[in-house]
Design a protein around this motif. Structure first.
Motif, PDB file in Angstrom:
ATOM      1  N   HIS A  39     -12.730 -50.570  21.643  1.00 53.09           N
ATOM      2  CA  HIS A  39     -12.341 -50.228  23.002  1.00 53.09           C
ATOM      3  C   HIS A  39     -10.823 -50.337  23.142  1.00 53.09           C
ATOM      4  CE1 HIS A  39     -16.383 -50.112  24.743  1.00 53.09           C
ATOM      5  NE2 HIS A  39     -16.672 -51.117  23.944  1.00 53.09           N
ATOM      6  N   PHE A  40     -10.275 -49.491  24.022  1.00 61.12           N
ATOM      7  CA  PHE A  40      -8.840 -49.506  24.280  1.00 61.12           C
ATOM      8  C   PHE A  40      -8.591 -49.548  25.787  1.00 61.12           C
ATOM      9  CE2 PHE A  40      -9.334 -47.281  20.219  1.00 61.12           C
ATOM     10  CZ  PHE A  40      -8.466 -47.997  19.426  1.00 61.12           C
ATOM     11  N   ASP A 190     -14.823 -60.410  33.261  1.00 62.67           N
ATOM     12  CA  ASP A 190     -14.897 -58.955  33.187  1.00 62.67           C
ATOM     13  C   ASP A 190     -15.864 -58.450  34.247  1.00 62.67           C
ATOM     14  OD1 ASP A 190     -13.124 -58.519  31.068  1.00 62.67           O
ATOM     15  OD2 ASP A 190     -14.689 -58.878  29.568  1.00 62.67           O
ATOM     16  N   PHE A 191     -15.460 -57.374  34.908  1.00 62.66           N
ATOM     17  CA  PHE A 191     -16.321 -56.759  35.907  1.00 62.66           C
ATOM     18  C   PHE A 191     -16.469 -55.289  35.542  1.00 62.66           C
ATOM     19  CE2 PHE A 191     -17.159 -54.899  40.154  1.00 62.66           C
ATOM     20  CZ  PHE A 191     -18.318 -55.592  40.441  1.00 62.66           C
ATOM     21  N   PHE A 196     -14.929 -47.772  34.001  1.00 59.87           N
ATOM     22  CA  PHE A 196     -14.119 -48.634  33.140  1.00 59.87           C
ATOM     23  C   PHE A 196     -14.461 -50.092  33.425  1.00 59.87           C
ATOM     24  CE2 PHE A 196     -11.677 -48.056  37.017  1.00 59.87           C
ATOM     25  CZ  PHE A 196     -11.181 -49.316  37.295  1.00 59.87           C
ATOM     26  N   LYS A 197     -13.933 -50.970  32.561  1.00 66.68           N
ATOM     27  CA  LYS A 197     -14.128 -52.413  32.716  1.00 66.68           C
ATOM     28  C   LYS A 197     -12.838 -53.037  33.236  1.00 66.68           C
ATOM     29  CE  LYS A 197     -14.560 -54.997  28.977  1.00 66.68           C
ATOM     30  NZ  LYS A 197     -13.383 -55.899  29.003  1.00 66.68           N
ATOM     31  N   PHE A 237      -7.564 -53.225  32.164  1.00 66.69           N
ATOM     32  CA  PHE A 237      -8.343 -52.014  32.457  1.00 66.69           C
ATOM     33  C   PHE A 237      -8.724 -51.392  31.115  1.00 66.69           C
ATOM     34  CE2 PHE A 237      -5.278 -52.929  35.712  1.00 66.69           C
ATOM     35  CZ  PHE A 237      -5.959 -52.740  36.916  1.00 66.69           C
ATOM     36  N   GLU A 238     -10.010 -51.408  30.798  1.00 66.42           N
ATOM     37  CA  GLU A 238     -10.474 -50.943  29.493  1.00 66.42           C
ATOM     38  C   GLU A 238     -11.555 -49.891  29.649  1.00 66.42           C
ATOM     39  OE1 GLU A 238     -11.116 -54.266  26.597  1.00 66.42           O
ATOM     40  OE2 GLU A 238     -10.542 -55.501  28.322  1.00 66.42           O
TER      41      GLU A 238
END
Length: 239
Positions: A39-40, A190-191, A196-197, A237-238
């Motif tokens: 993930h980025f 994390d939400f 996105f996460k 923000f991922e």
């Protein structure tokens, strides 16, 4: 300022926990998120940068009027990219290089004839940070997960004045090395949103190297050891 940042972080934490609890009644966002290997993303952060100061034992020999030396935290900000590789179900390898701006202040307290006065030496820095961390997360609860992390980092100070001529009376600076190594530890939440996460992370970074460049300036001779200390609150923000 640090107190305000801490209070803000706690409020955000409680708000996110409340949203996560409410989310238990709804379906998962991005249910396949952890099935992906890589993930980025990016992050924005606010830091409090400081020194851990150790003075020489013979402080009075440096200057008869010098009483003590202290360092106070200053506020800066960070901008970086996030890359994360899944090693196991609940364990990931995390690399978060960033560009950060900060300022550190060293206060020298002198004893005058009638009162104590202070001289300040400001050290402005522009850092390239390269932290590598192991992240251990909790089991996902609908759209919420908590985690803790720890690891090591290398820091390059692009604004270091290590090689500046320090022989101009009254304008002496405290010179520090541009290369630093350290350890860090932190925790976050994390939400999971539909696309996105979003994460809130608290991280403490401690330098392990003595950054002081020794020279004949009185401000440097009063010091024995300078180590970096940073507290960072970041929003990630991922995808």
């Amino acid at each position: 300022m640090l107190r305000k940042l801490t209070i803000t972080g706690i409020v955000l934490l409680l708000l996110t926990v409340q949203l996560a609890a409410q989310g238990q009644r709804y379906s998962q966002n991005r249910p396949d998120y952890y099935s992906e290997k890589v993930h980025f993303g990016f992050f924005l952060g606010v830091n409090k940068t400081n020194f851990i100061v150790t003075t020489v034992d013979t402080l009075r020999q440096v200057s008869d009027s010098l009483k003590t030396v202290l360092s106070g935290p200053e506020t800066g900000f960070n901008l970086g990219i996030v890359s994360e590789f899944r090693l196991a179900e609940y364990l990931t390898l995390r690399f978060v290089p960033d560009l950060s701006f900060g300022q550190r202040v060293i206060d020298y307290y002198f004893e005058g004839t009638t009162d104590t006065f202070t001289l300040q030496k400001k050290i402005e820095s522009t850092f390239l940070d390269f932290p590598l961390s192991l992240k251990l997360r909790s089991r996902r609860m609908t759209n919420f997960a908590a985690y803790m992390l720890g690891g090591g980092h290398y820091t390059l100070d692009l604004a270091s004045q290590k090689d500046v001529n320090n022989n101009v009376a009254g304008q002496e600076i405290v010179k520090i090395n541009k290369h630093d190594f350290g350890v860090h530890a932190g925790a976050g939440i994390d939400f999971f949103l539909p696309y996105f996460k979003f994460g809130i992370e608290f991280r403490a970074l401690l330098g392990t190297r003595n950054l002081l460049v020794r020279d004949d300036a009185v401000y440097s001779r009063a010091l024995d050891n300078l180590r970096s200390k940073v507290f960072l609150i970041s929003l990630t923000f991922e995808g």
